[in-house]
Design an enzyme around this catalytic site. Structure first.
Site, PDB file in Angstrom:
ATOM      1  N   PHE B   9       0.814  -1.213   0.000  1.00 54.73           N
ATOM      2  CA  PHE B   9       0.000   0.000   0.000  1.00 54.73           C
ATOM      3  C   PHE B   9       0.845   1.260   0.000  1.00 54.73           C
ATOM      4  O   PHE B   9       1.807   1.369   0.777  1.00 54.73           O
ATOM      5  CB  PHE B   9      -0.865   0.061   1.270  1.00 54.73           C
ATOM      6  CG  PHE B   9      -1.901  -1.007   1.357  1.00 54.73           C
ATOM      7  CD1 PHE B   9      -3.172  -0.793   0.853  1.00 54.73           C
ATOM      8  CD2 PHE B   9      -1.593  -2.236   1.925  1.00 54.73           C
ATOM      9  CE1 PHE B   9      -4.135  -1.788   0.927  1.00 54.73           C
ATOM     10  CE2 PHE B   9      -2.557  -3.234   2.005  1.00 54.73           C
ATOM     11  CZ  PHE B   9      -3.825  -3.017   1.503  1.00 54.73           C
ATOM     12  N   ASP B  10       0.441   2.217  -0.804  1.00 52.74           N
ATOM     13  CA  ASP B  10       0.854   3.591  -0.582  1.00 52.74           C
ATOM     14  C   ASP B  10       0.178   4.077   0.709  1.00 52.74           C
ATOM     15  O   ASP B  10      -0.886   3.551   1.092  1.00 52.74           O
ATOM     16  CB  ASP B  10       0.412   4.446  -1.777  1.00 52.74           C
ATOM     17  CG  ASP B  10       0.609   5.923  -1.527  1.00 52.74           C
ATOM     18  OD1 ASP B  10       1.739   6.306  -1.160  1.00 52.74           O
ATOM     19  OD2 ASP B  10      -0.366   6.698  -1.671  1.00 52.74           O
ATOM     20  N   ALA B  11       0.755   5.076   1.364  1.00 52.07           N
ATOM     21  CA  ALA B  11       0.170   5.552   2.632  1.00 52.07           C
ATOM     22  C   ALA B  11      -0.676   6.824   2.458  1.00 52.07           C
ATOM     23  O   ALA B  11      -1.888   6.812   2.672  1.00 52.07           O
ATOM     24  CB  ALA B  11       1.276   5.804   3.658  1.00 52.07           C
TER      25      ALA B  11
END
Lengths: 226, 226
Positions: B9-11
């Protein structure tokens, strides 16, 4: 500006008004001209940075077209191939800012070597410069296309001293784009920011050596300094 | 999603709502909260791309501060060091989007290895993840800070398969940021775009493999596919 042997100009937004396109956009998409022009420019720049970082260079004509397509999709308007071409072709005859032709003349008379270093393709640059009647002003028109990566990647600034046969410290680089001024400063040019519209400079850890409101103002300043 | 062994995941903007900061901005600068939050985010991203291209990396905390300083200067407001710190510290406890905690739980139950790969510094990421109570969800929290360059530079995506011990084709990468989805796709991940706000995808020559509106929707989709 110490020992400046050559003046190197950014093209889009600096010599030429990228918002010349607003009129044509407004004609084809009433009431959306300004919005389209602004988003188009923002996305055009983003795509040059992102493609450079991704190692997926496409030339500035393609990037400019892609940014326009994004903008029209985002606005949820319909368009024909002909309308897209019509708008895109505006890039081949953007207007120079009012003071530019005469100011370039003044700088030339002062014996400075003048050049352009731009993200534009050679074809785009030749067209826009010829259309504005400025071809005789520049000894070199340099495109980043030779390096297949866009500003502010450091290597592309090196093209100017290489072509002009001067040291980078002898170049005065002029741009209205704060990120471009910052890149050129980090590279090692002397830099001038033309701030025509009272914008805020970027926070990228460097500052311009000179700030002027118009190119005229710079020409006068250089003349005074002799 | 073929043979997906890990979900990365990107944050910021994907798991966590960067516009959580609006409330604090509004409190300190009444009527400017939304404007400040939007410009701040745009400049934060620009500065990551520009510093990466210029070879002048500063970590995401510094870049985020610089972008906030630009934004406040542009708004021509006055601020104290304390106000700046207060706003900046909001980044340490951004709220996750509503569906995120439960959806991560569902993905975990399905036996997927979950990780984060973000521009944030290790400290920023640990803080925001712990504050949201999500620390137990991720087997790895990976910061680009190890490489001293930001997304979408290709090398930083390689950090995920290296740490997780999987091939890049076995990674499903999830982001709400079209430029990040595009970078990850070019790199060779399978990619999912979470399009919560009906945005237009970028024209960077690639498309997401999957588009969902929420992380819930993806969890259900993966469950159906078994």
């Amino acid at each position: 500006m110490d020992n400046c042997k050559a003046i190197v100009f950014d093209a889009y937004g600096t010599l030429f008004d990228v918002h010349t396109v607003t009129e044509k956009c407004e004609l084809i998409f009433p009431r959306l001209g300004g919005k389209i022009s602004n988003t188009w420019r923002q996305k055009q720049l983003e795509y040059t940075w992102l493609r450079s970082l991704m190692g997926r260079y496409e030339d500035f004509w393609e990037v400019t077209r892609d940014a326009l397509v994004f903008t029209l999709k985002e606005q949820k308007v319909e368009w024909s191939d002909e309308a897209l071409s019509d708008i895109l072709n505006e890039y081949l005859h953007l207007k120079p800012y009012n003071e530019v032709p005469a100011a370039l003349g003044k700088l030339q008379v002062q014996g400075k070597q003048l050049a352009v270093l731009s993200n534009g393709t050679p074809h785009m640059l030749q067209s826009v410069i010829r259309h504005a009647g400025l071809a005789s002003k520049f000894s070199y028109v340099i495109s980043v296309d030779e390096r297949k990566i866009f500003k502010p990647f450091m290597d592309v600034y090196q093209l100017a001293p290489d072509k002009l046969g001067v040291h980078k410290e002898e170049v005065l680089f002029i741009s209205s784009n704060p990120w471009d001024v910052s890149g050129a400063k980090v590279f090692g040019f002397q830099v001038c920011w033309i701030n025509r519209f009272d914008k805020q400079f970027d926070e990228l850890g460097v500052e311009p050596d000179v700030v002027v409101r118009t190119l005229d103002e710079l020409a006068e300043k250089l003349q005074r300094e002799g």
